[in-house]
Motif scaffolding. Structure first.
Motif, PDB file in Angstrom:
ATOM      1  N   UNK A 179      -2.709  -8.649  11.125  1.00 26.69           N
ATOM      2  CA  UNK A 179      -2.007  -7.650  10.317  1.00 26.69           C
ATOM      3  C   UNK A 179      -1.715  -6.461  11.222  1.00 26.69           C
ATOM      4  N   UNK A 180      -0.433  -6.187  11.444  1.00 24.64           N
ATOM      5  CA  UNK A 180      -0.059  -5.176  12.425  1.00 24.64           C
ATOM      6  C   UNK A 180      -0.299  -3.759  11.912  1.00 24.64           C
ATOM      7  N   UNK A 181      -0.596  -2.866  12.843  1.00 25.82           N
ATOM      8  CA  UNK A 181      -0.755  -1.450  12.522  1.00 25.82           C
ATOM      9  C   UNK A 181       0.599  -0.754  12.675  1.00 25.82           C
ATOM     10  N   UNK A 182       0.664   0.479  12.202  1.00 26.45           N
ATOM     11  CA  UNK A 182       1.926   1.223  12.203  1.00 26.45           C
ATOM     12  C   UNK A 182       2.486   1.431  13.607  1.00 26.45           C
ATOM     13  N   UNK A 183       1.644   1.326  14.645  1.00 22.95           N
ATOM     14  CA  UNK A 183       2.084   1.553  16.019  1.00 22.95           C
ATOM     15  C   UNK A 183       2.554   0.274  16.710  1.00 22.95           C
ATOM     16  N   UNK A 184       2.645  -0.828  15.961  1.00 26.55           N
ATOM     17  CA  UNK A 184       2.952  -2.114  16.595  1.00 26.55           C
ATOM     18  C   UNK A 184       4.326  -2.677  16.198  1.00 26.55           C
ATOM     19  N   UNK A 185       5.289  -1.785  16.007  1.00 27.85           N
ATOM     20  CA  UNK A 185       6.656  -2.231  15.706  1.00 27.85           C
ATOM     21  C   UNK A 185       7.190  -3.101  16.840  1.00 27.85           C
ATOM     22  N   UNK A 186       6.917  -2.714  18.077  1.00 27.25           N
ATOM     23  CA  UNK A 186       7.418  -3.490  19.220  1.00 27.25           C
ATOM     24  C   UNK A 186       6.832  -4.898  19.231  1.00 27.25           C
ATOM     25  N   UNK A 187       5.571  -5.037  18.810  1.00 26.91           N
ATOM     26  CA  UNK A 187       4.949  -6.360  18.728  1.00 26.91           C
ATOM     27  C   UNK A 187       5.639  -7.188  17.649  1.00 26.91           C
ATOM     28  N   UNK A 195      -4.173 -11.022  19.073  1.00 24.12           N
ATOM     29  CA  UNK A 195      -3.532  -9.742  19.354  1.00 24.12           C
ATOM     30  C   UNK A 195      -4.550  -8.628  19.186  1.00 24.12           C
ATOM     31  N   UNK A 196      -4.382  -7.568  19.964  1.00 21.33           N
ATOM     32  CA  UNK A 196      -5.345  -6.473  19.941  1.00 21.33           C
ATOM     33  C   UNK A 196      -4.785  -5.250  19.225  1.00 21.33           C
ATOM     34  N   UNK A 197      -5.682  -4.364  18.801  1.00 23.58           N
ATOM     35  CA  UNK A 197      -5.345  -3.091  18.160  1.00 23.58           C
ATOM     36  C   UNK A 197      -4.623  -3.282  16.829  1.00 23.58           C
ATOM     37  N   UNK A 198      -4.951  -4.357  16.116  1.00 25.01           N
ATOM     38  CA  UNK A 198      -4.337  -4.633  14.817  1.00 25.01           C
ATOM     39  C   UNK A 198      -5.127  -3.946  13.702  1.00 25.01           C
ATOM     40  N   UNK A 199      -4.486  -3.817  12.541  1.00 25.06           N
ATOM     41  CA  UNK A 199      -5.163  -3.233  11.392  1.00 25.06           C
ATOM     42  C   UNK A 199      -6.214  -4.194  10.839  1.00 25.06           C
ATOM     43  N   UNK A 210       1.303  -1.478   9.180  1.00 25.90           N
ATOM     44  CA  UNK A 210       2.765  -1.459   9.224  1.00 25.90           C
ATOM     45  C   UNK A 210       3.289  -2.111   7.946  1.00 25.90           C
ATOM     46  N   UNK A 211       4.317  -1.512   7.368  1.00 24.91           N
ATOM     47  CA  UNK A 211       4.875  -1.989   6.103  1.00 24.91           C
ATOM     48  C   UNK A 211       6.350  -2.325   6.305  1.00 24.91           C
ATOM     49  N   UNK A 212       6.832  -3.312   5.550  1.00 25.10           N
ATOM     50  CA  UNK A 212       8.251  -3.634   5.560  1.00 25.10           C
ATOM     51  C   UNK A 212       8.779  -3.496   4.143  1.00 25.10           C
ATOM     52  N   UNK A 213       9.782  -2.634   3.956  1.00 22.65           N
ATOM     53  CA  UNK A 213      10.306  -2.362   2.624  1.00 22.65           C
ATOM     54  C   UNK A 213      11.787  -2.053   2.688  1.00 22.65           C
ATOM     55  N   UNK A 214      12.577  -2.666   1.801  1.00 18.34           N
ATOM     56  CA  UNK A 214      14.015  -2.422   1.706  1.00 18.34           C
ATOM     57  C   UNK A 214      14.708  -2.613   3.060  1.00 18.34           C
ATOM     58  N   UNK A 215      14.306  -3.679   3.765  1.00 13.26           N
ATOM     59  CA  UNK A 215      14.961  -4.020   5.027  1.00 13.26           C
ATOM     60  C   UNK A 215      14.579  -3.156   6.206  1.00 13.26           C
ATOM     61  N   UNK A 216      13.519  -2.356   6.073  1.00 16.05           N
ATOM     62  CA  UNK A 216      13.166  -1.440   7.150  1.00 16.05           C
ATOM     63  C   UNK A 216      11.650  -1.353   7.302  1.00 16.05           C
ATOM     64  N   UNK A 217      11.200  -1.042   8.521  1.00 11.91           N
ATOM     65  CA  UNK A 217       9.790  -0.760   8.734  1.00 11.91           C
ATOM     66  C   UNK A 217       9.429   0.544   8.031  1.00 11.91           C
ATOM     67  N   UNK A 218       8.216   0.610   7.546  1.00  9.29           N
ATOM     68  CA  UNK A 218       7.719   1.801   6.876  1.00  9.29           C
ATOM     69  C   UNK A 218       6.224   1.894   7.120  1.00  9.29           C
ATOM     70  N   UNK A 219       5.628   2.976   6.644  1.00 14.06           N
ATOM     71  CA  UNK A 219       4.176   3.129   6.713  1.00 14.06           C
ATOM     72  C   UNK A 219       3.669   3.495   5.329  1.00 14.06           C
TER      73      UNK A 219
END
Length: 310
Positions: A76-84, A111-115, A150-159
């Motif tokens: 589960x990705x954290x908010x800082x892992x958009x690039x991942x 993967x490291x540093x995940x939520x 990291x959250x995905x909502x309405x076609x976009x990354x969010x937090x």
């Protein structure tokens, strides 16, 4: 519903109204090579035994690998892992290039540093239309509550953030000497969430323009033109999801696609962008009505300094 009347272009944004977390699923193939995909279809199934599920497109290169895999890991990705997320959502390239990762059960890369992370044994695979539904039994898990997911909502990354209603309650109860009443990040968050909650519905009600379309209008109006991948990088959105938004805008007559895959606003698109900007400016004027011109200029200048905008 009659399938001939089913609008697949509208189906994706309809699903996008349900916010999800963002995960990367990893495993190894029969040769021991690492395999990974980004997925938002992750969900819990059972507590006893501890079961989770996710789904993979049957047309995906990795579908048959995950179908036969004995183990896999859900990160589960954290908010800082958009690039991942973007790395593992891509196709064709070596997604693990340059990554030196530890391995978990079954030799699956971790993967490291995940939520949060769930190491699983394969439990069952089910048919699900054009996807395979993969159920796993959790053998080992970990989580870091200091990391926002990291959250995905309405076609976009969010937090994930505190709901405005709870913030309003804090605002009402706050006293002049309370910490939150003088804490800048809280005040910025309060102003930002309140402003968006008021403005975005106006875009939809007046012009049927979504927040994702609004962001593209603002970028292309100022830049003139740009290709899809550059827009995705600037907006921090997955190209695959952004493509559906730009396709819809093209159908509406707001965008044109050059032979070089560069996107440009049409005359109709430029007219619409001016209407949106006028509405946004009117909303801004109402929002800062209590400030003098000099206070407004000083506020914007200070915020630009904080954000590194020259």
């Amino acid at each position: 519903m009659n399938t001939s009347e089913f609008d697949s272009k509208e189906f994706r944004p309809a699903l996008g109204q349900f916010p999800t977390g963002v995960t990367v699923i990893t495993t190894v193939d029969e040769k021991g090579e690492s395999v990974g995909v980004t997925a938002s279809s992750f969900n819990s199934v059972s507590m006893d035994p501890p079961l989770i599920l996710w789904s993979v497109d049957k047309k995906a290169y990795s579908a048959s690998i995950f179908e036969s895999a004995s183990n896999f890991v859900v990160s589960v990705l954290s908010r800082d892992q958009v690039s991942i997320s973007n790395r593992f959502a891509g196709r064709g390239e070596d997604k693990f290039d340059g990554l030196d990762l530890p391995v978990g059960i079954g030799g699956c890369p971790l993967l490291e540093k995940c939520a949060a992370q769930f190491e699983c044994e394969a439990w069952s695979v089910y048919e699900g239309g054009d996807h395979l539904i993969i159920v796993g039994k959790v053998i080992k898990y970990s989580h870091d509550q200091s990391k926002l997911p990291l959250v995905f909502s309405q076609g976009s990354y969010a937090v994930s953030m505190q709901h405005p209603e709870s913030i309003k309650r804090n605002k009402v109860s706050a006293k002049p000497n309370d910490f939150l009443a003088d804490y800048l990040p809280f005040l910025l968050h309060l102003a930002f969430t309140g402003s968006g909650a008021e403005l975005y519905p106006q875009f939809m009600e007046r012009y049927q323009v979504t927040p994702e379309e609004w962001r593209i209008f603002t970028l292309l109006e100022s830049r003139g033109s740009s290709n899809l991948s550059d827009i995705a990088d600037m907006l921090m959105q997955p190209t695959v999801f952004l493509a559906s938004v730009t396709e819809k805008m093209t159908d509406k007559g707001y965008l044109k696609v050059e032979p070089t895959a560069v996107l440009t606003l049409t005359e109709k698109g430029l007219e619409m962008s001016q209407k949106l900007f006028a509405l946004a400016k009117a909303h801004e004027k109402m929002t800062i009505a209590s400030l003098s011109d000099s206070q407004c200029k000083e506020l914007k200048s200070s915020l630009k300094s904080i954000c590194g905008i020259k």
